[in-house]
Design a protein around this motif. Structure first.
Motif, PDB file in Angstrom:
ATOM      1  N   VAL A  95      -6.070  -3.838 -11.688  1.00  0.00           N
ATOM      2  CA  VAL A  95      -6.136  -4.530 -10.403  1.00  0.00           C
ATOM      3  C   VAL A  95      -7.075  -3.782  -9.459  1.00  0.00           C
ATOM      4  CG1 VAL A  95      -4.817  -5.188  -8.351  1.00  0.00           C
ATOM      5  CG2 VAL A  95      -3.866  -5.594 -10.630  1.00  0.00           C
ATOM      6  N   LEU A  96      -6.934  -2.463  -9.383  1.00  0.00           N
ATOM      7  CA  LEU A  96      -7.810  -1.670  -8.520  1.00  0.00           C
ATOM      8  C   LEU A  96      -9.264  -1.763  -8.956  1.00  0.00           C
ATOM      9  CD1 LEU A  96      -5.720   1.578  -7.909  1.00  0.00           C
ATOM     10  CD2 LEU A  96      -6.150  -0.288  -6.310  1.00  0.00           C
ATOM     11  N   ALA A  97      -9.502  -1.718 -10.259  1.00  0.00           N
ATOM     12  CA  ALA A  97     -10.874  -1.780 -10.771  1.00  0.00           C
ATOM     13  C   ALA A  97     -11.521  -3.134 -10.477  1.00  0.00           C
ATOM     14  CB  ALA A  97     -10.881  -1.503 -12.275  1.00  0.00           C
ATOM     15  N   ALA A  98     -10.727  -4.181 -10.346  1.00  0.00           N
ATOM     16  CA  ALA A  98     -11.264  -5.519 -10.096  1.00  0.00           C
ATOM     17  C   ALA A  98     -11.541  -5.780  -8.621  1.00  0.00           C
ATOM     18  CB  ALA A  98     -10.289  -6.574 -10.629  1.00  0.00           C
ATOM     19  N   MET A  99     -11.115  -4.877  -7.741  1.00  0.00           N
ATOM     20  CA  MET A  99     -11.331  -5.078  -6.311  1.00  0.00           C
ATOM     21  C   MET A  99     -12.810  -4.904  -5.974  1.00  0.00           C
ATOM     22  SD  MET A  99      -8.211  -3.055  -4.547  1.00  0.00           S
ATOM     23  CE  MET A  99      -6.913  -3.996  -3.845  1.00  0.00           C
ATOM     24  N   PRO A 100     -13.325  -5.753  -5.079  1.00  0.00           N
ATOM     25  CA  PRO A 100     -14.735  -5.617  -4.701  1.00  0.00           C
ATOM     26  C   PRO A 100     -14.970  -4.365  -3.857  1.00  0.00           C
ATOM     27  CG  PRO A 100     -13.672  -7.329  -3.408  1.00  0.00           C
ATOM     28  CD  PRO A 100     -12.679  -6.861  -4.429  1.00  0.00           C
ATOM     29  N   TYR A 101     -16.167  -3.867  -3.903  1.00  0.00           N
ATOM     30  CA  TYR A 101     -16.546  -2.683  -3.139  1.00  0.00           C
ATOM     31  C   TYR A 101     -16.944  -3.115  -1.732  1.00  0.00           C
ATOM     32  CZ  TYR A 101     -19.154   1.420  -1.638  1.00  0.00           C
ATOM     33  OH  TYR A 101     -19.611   2.495  -0.927  1.00  0.00           O
ATOM     34  N   PHE A 102     -16.335  -2.524  -0.705  1.00  0.00           N
ATOM     35  CA  PHE A 102     -16.625  -2.879   0.673  1.00  0.00           C
ATOM     36  C   PHE A 102     -17.275  -1.741   1.443  1.00  0.00           C
ATOM     37  CE2 PHE A 102     -13.325  -6.084  -0.191  1.00  0.00           C
ATOM     38  CZ  PHE A 102     -14.017  -7.204   0.224  1.00  0.00           C
ATOM     39  N   GLY A 103     -17.791  -0.786   0.778  1.00  0.00           N
ATOM     40  CA  GLY A 103     -18.479   0.293   1.465  1.00  0.00           C
ATOM     41  C   GLY A 103     -17.695   1.582   1.434  1.00  0.00           C
ATOM     42  N   ASP A 104     -18.290   2.576   2.071  1.00  0.00           N
ATOM     43  CA  ASP A 104     -17.680   3.898   2.092  1.00  0.00           C
ATOM     44  C   ASP A 104     -16.516   3.940   3.075  1.00  0.00           C
ATOM     45  OD1 ASP A 104     -19.520   4.864   0.227  1.00  0.00           O
ATOM     46  OD2 ASP A 104     -20.993   5.226   1.812  1.00  0.00           O
ATOM     47  N   ASP A 105     -15.687   4.963   2.917  1.00  0.00           N
ATOM     48  CA  ASP A 105     -14.492   5.089   3.738  1.00  0.00           C
ATOM     49  C   ASP A 105     -14.801   5.235   5.219  1.00  0.00           C
ATOM     50  OD1 ASP A 105     -12.885   4.839   1.548  1.00  0.00           O
ATOM     51  OD2 ASP A 105     -12.495   6.984   1.314  1.00  0.00           O
ATOM     52  N   GLU A 106     -15.949   5.807   5.570  1.00  0.00           N
ATOM     53  CA  GLU A 106     -16.242   6.001   6.989  1.00  0.00           C
ATOM     54  C   GLU A 106     -16.375   4.668   7.738  1.00  0.00           C
ATOM     55  OE1 GLU A 106     -19.940   6.868   4.566  1.00  0.00           O
ATOM     56  OE2 GLU A 106     -18.014   7.839   4.711  1.00  0.00           O
ATOM     57  N   LEU A 107     -16.593   3.588   7.047  1.00  0.00           N
ATOM     58  CA  LEU A 107     -16.636   2.281   7.699  1.00  0.00           C
ATOM     59  C   LEU A 107     -15.284   1.901   8.280  1.00  0.00           C
ATOM     60  CD1 LEU A 107     -18.738   0.245   5.113  1.00  0.00           C
ATOM     61  CD2 LEU A 107     -19.492   1.072   7.330  1.00  0.00           C
ATOM     62  N   PHE A 108     -14.235   2.506   7.770  1.00  0.00           N
ATOM     63  CA  PHE A 108     -12.895   2.163   8.197  1.00  0.00           C
ATOM     64  C   PHE A 108     -12.316   3.218   9.170  1.00  0.00           C
ATOM     65  CE2 PHE A 108     -13.571   0.262   4.046  1.00  0.00           C
ATOM     66  CZ  PHE A 108     -13.328  -1.072   4.350  1.00  0.00           C
ATOM     67  N   ASP A 109     -13.135   4.161   9.591  1.00  0.00           N
ATOM     68  CA  ASP A 109     -12.684   5.193  10.525  1.00  0.00           C
ATOM     69  C   ASP A 109     -12.538   4.566  11.913  1.00  0.00           C
ATOM     70  OD1 ASP A 109     -12.019   7.534  11.718  1.00  0.00           O
ATOM     71  OD2 ASP A 109     -13.986   8.488  11.476  1.00  0.00           O
ATOM     72  N   LEU A 110     -11.356   4.660  12.483  1.00  0.00           N
ATOM     73  CA  LEU A 110     -11.086   4.014  13.763  1.00  0.00           C
ATOM     74  C   LEU A 110     -11.452   4.871  14.969  1.00  0.00           C
ATOM     75  CD1 LEU A 110      -7.621   2.414  12.928  1.00  0.00           C
ATOM     76  CD2 LEU A 110      -9.862   1.318  12.957  1.00  0.00           C
ATOM     77  N   ARG A 111     -11.920   6.072  14.760  1.00  0.00           N
ATOM     78  CA  ARG A 111     -12.276   6.938  15.896  1.00  0.00           C
ATOM     79  C   ARG A 111     -13.532   6.479  16.566  1.00  0.00           C
ATOM     80  NH1 ARG A 111     -12.755  12.201  13.172  1.00  0.00           N
ATOM     81  NH2 ARG A 111     -12.043  11.258  11.284  1.00  0.00           N
TER      82      ARG A 111
END
Length: 68
Positions: free
Chosen positions: A52-68
């Motif tokens: 399931v994890l391997a089938a998830m699409p790539y949405f970019g690097d983790d820093e895109l989700f940094d809320l700071r």
């Protein structure tokens, strides 16, 4: 082979089954078997968590989700 008896069906359900059977050139009993077979044999294959994890699409690097 096993047998299955289904009780207390609405007349509308039985009539629909008979009409479907006639349209497919089968008896109501044969149509009932086909409906059960078709539904129960097409269940989706259970996937592992890794699959399931391997089938998830790539949405970019983790820093895109940094809320700071």
């Amino acid at each position: 082979m096993s047998q299955l008896l289904v009780r207390d069906l609405d007349d509308e359900i039985v009539d629909s089954l008979k009409r479907l059977a006639a349209a497919n050139g089968r008896s109501a009993e044969a149509e009932h078997r086909e409906i059960l077979r078709a539904h129960l044999t097409k269940q989706p294959k259970k996937r592992s968590f890794k699959e399931v994890l391997a089938a998830m699409p790539y949405f970019g690097d983790d820093e895109l989700f940094d809320l700071r």
